[in-house]
Scaffold this motif. Sequence first.
Motif, PDB file in Angstrom:
ATOM      1  N   CYS A  22       8.537  -0.729  -0.508  1.00 32.23           N
ATOM      2  CA  CYS A  22       7.705   0.441  -0.816  1.00 32.23           C
ATOM      3  C   CYS A  22       7.691   1.433   0.353  1.00 32.23           C
ATOM      4  O   CYS A  22       8.031   1.095   1.491  1.00 32.23           O
ATOM      5  CB  CYS A  22       6.281   0.011  -1.143  1.00 32.23           C
ATOM      6  N   LYS A  23       7.290   2.657   0.037  1.00 28.74           N
ATOM      7  CA  LYS A  23       7.096   3.694   1.042  1.00 28.74           C
ATOM      8  C   LYS A  23       5.651   4.177   0.950  1.00 28.74           C
ATOM      9  O   LYS A  23       5.135   4.395  -0.147  1.00 28.74           O
ATOM     10  CB  LYS A  23       8.078   4.848   0.838  1.00 28.74           C
ATOM     11  N   ILE A  24       5.031   4.348   2.115  1.00 25.19           N
ATOM     12  CA  ILE A  24       3.593   4.593   2.155  1.00 25.19           C
ATOM     13  C   ILE A  24       3.278   5.817   3.005  1.00 25.19           C
ATOM     14  O   ILE A  24       3.861   6.020   4.076  1.00 25.19           O
ATOM     15  CB  ILE A  24       2.851   3.375   2.733  1.00 25.19           C
ATOM     16  N   GLY A  25       2.332   6.615   2.510  1.00 20.81           N
ATOM     17  CA  GLY A  25       1.843   7.772   3.249  1.00 20.81           C
ATOM     18  C   GLY A  25       0.338   7.886   3.136  1.00 20.81           C
ATOM     19  O   GLY A  25      -0.346   6.987   2.620  1.00 20.81           O
ATOM     20  N   TYR A  26      -0.157   9.004   3.583  1.00 18.93           N
ATOM     21  CA  TYR A  26      -1.591   9.271   3.717  1.00 18.93           C
ATOM     22  C   TYR A  26      -1.719  10.765   3.474  1.00 18.93           C
ATOM     23  O   TYR A  26      -0.829  11.525   3.882  1.00 18.93           O
ATOM     24  CB  TYR A  26      -1.992   8.859   5.126  1.00 18.93           C
ATOM     25  N   ALA A  27      -2.762  11.220   2.768  1.00 19.02           N
ATOM     26  CA  ALA A  27      -2.813  12.625   2.344  1.00 19.02           C
ATOM     27  C   ALA A  27      -4.114  13.315   2.754  1.00 19.02           C
ATOM     28  O   ALA A  27      -4.951  13.624   1.902  1.00 19.02           O
ATOM     29  CB  ALA A  27      -2.614  12.726   0.839  1.00 19.02           C
TER      30      ALA A  27
END
Length: 450
Positions: free
Chosen positions: A213-218
Motif C-alpha cells: 500500500c501507499k499512504i499519505g496524510y491530507a
Amino acid sequence: MSFPQDFIWGAATASYQIEGAAYEDGKGLSVWDVFCKEPGRVFQGHSGDVACDHYHRMKEDVKLMADMGLKAYRFSISWPRVIPNGVGEVNEKGLQFYSDLVDELIKYNITPYATLFHWDYPYELQKRGGWLNPDSPKWFEAYTKVVADKLGDRLKNYFTFNEPQCFIGISMVQTIHAPGIKYPTKDALQMAHNVLLAHGRAVKVLRETIKDCKIGYAPTGSSFYPATEKPEDIEAARQANFNVEIDNWAFGIGWWSDPVMLGTYPKEAVEKFGELMPEIGPQDMTLISQPLDFYGQNIYHSIPAASDGAGGFKKLDPPAGHPRTAIGWPITPESFYWLLKFLYERYKTPIVITENGMSAHDTISLDGKVHDPNRIDYLNRYLLELKKAIDDGIDVKGYFQWSLMDNFEWANGYNDRFGLVYVNFQTQERILKDSALWYKEVIRTNGQSL
C-alpha cells in the motif's frame, strides 16, 4: 506544456457530504448527524441526511467519473457506517458499500484513493470523550484494521486524516463545525496529539496488513506567498507558513505537519505553550513520524507576506477589489507555486494536491446546461502554477479537484457549490458543468491544453 506521464488526475469527495442514507442499513450516528439537528447550527437547517444520495446512486456516479475521464477518485469512508458504535461490531452492509465502490472504480480503470477520516466521527465515541479520550488512537487503529482487512486486496492508496486543522480547530476551538464543543487550549492540544497518535497507529496497521500500500496524510492550514519576489519577502513567506501562533495554533501547518514529517513539534511553539503542552510519551514521536509515500495538502488560497525589516514577517491584506470566490475566499493561484515550494523544501517528500477548487454561483441556464467560466479560469490559473512548480523540480505526484459534485458544504449546507457536476438536490439530477468537460480535456492531453 505537459505534466509527467504518470501524473494522477482526479477529483475528491467526502462521505457525509455526498452519501446520504444517514439512517439506513445499520449505519450508526456521526457527530454531524446530531449537530445538523440543532437549530441554528447549519445554514437553513440543512443536513446530510440525503445529500447527493450517492449511497444509492454510486454506480451512476462512477459512470459519470468515467465519462469525465478521471484517472483517480479520492473518497472518504464513514467510520460509523462501518462500525456503528465506533468500536465493536462491524456493519457488514456498510463495509460492503465501500467494497462495491472500489470494484466499480476498478471496472472503469479509475484508481481508488481512500481517506479514512473526513470529519464524520462516531457519535457513540464522542459521548466517551472523542479525541480527548486516551483510548481514541486505539479506536482509530481498530477501525483502520477493519477497512484494511476488507479492502486491502484491491484498495492500495490511503490518506489517514483530512484537515485535522478543521475537525479540531473549527470544531473544538471555534465551535462552528460538529460537534461544536469549546475545549480549553490544554485539552484541545491533547486532542490534537491524540489525532497524530491515531495517524501513526493507522499507518502502522496499514503497512502490516497491506504490504504494497501507499499512504499519505491530507492537512490544510493557513498559508502565505511572498508579496514580491525580493529575497527578504520570500524568506518572510517561508517563515510565515511554518510559524505557529498561539491564538491560531490549530490552523498552523507546522503544528500538524512537523510532527508527522519531521518527528518533532515546532520548538518555538512548544516554548510558547509551556505547561499547556500535551503529555508526550517516549515513543510517541517515532510512532507519529513513520515515513509516508506522499504528503497531501489541501490548498485553496493564501495570504501575502512581506519582510518586517527585522528578520521576521508581516501579513498583508490582499489589495482592494481582489477577486474572490462565491464563498468569499481570495483567488490566489500563487498559493500553489510558493506553498508547494516551501513544503517540498521542508519535508522532502512527494506531494499530492488532495483538494483544490472553487465555490461559484452555478445555475442551470436556459439552454439546460451549467456554464461556469469562472471555475474554468480559476482551475486553469492554479494548474499553470502547479506546472511551474513541477518544472522547478518540485515532486508533485497528483491533483484532486474539489469536488466531484456539488454537495453538503458543512455549516454552509447546500448554499455553496464546489462541484464539477451540478446536483439538483430536489430531484438528484446530475449535469456535467462546462468545467467538467474542460477538465476532461486537460486530463486527456495531460495538461497540454492549459
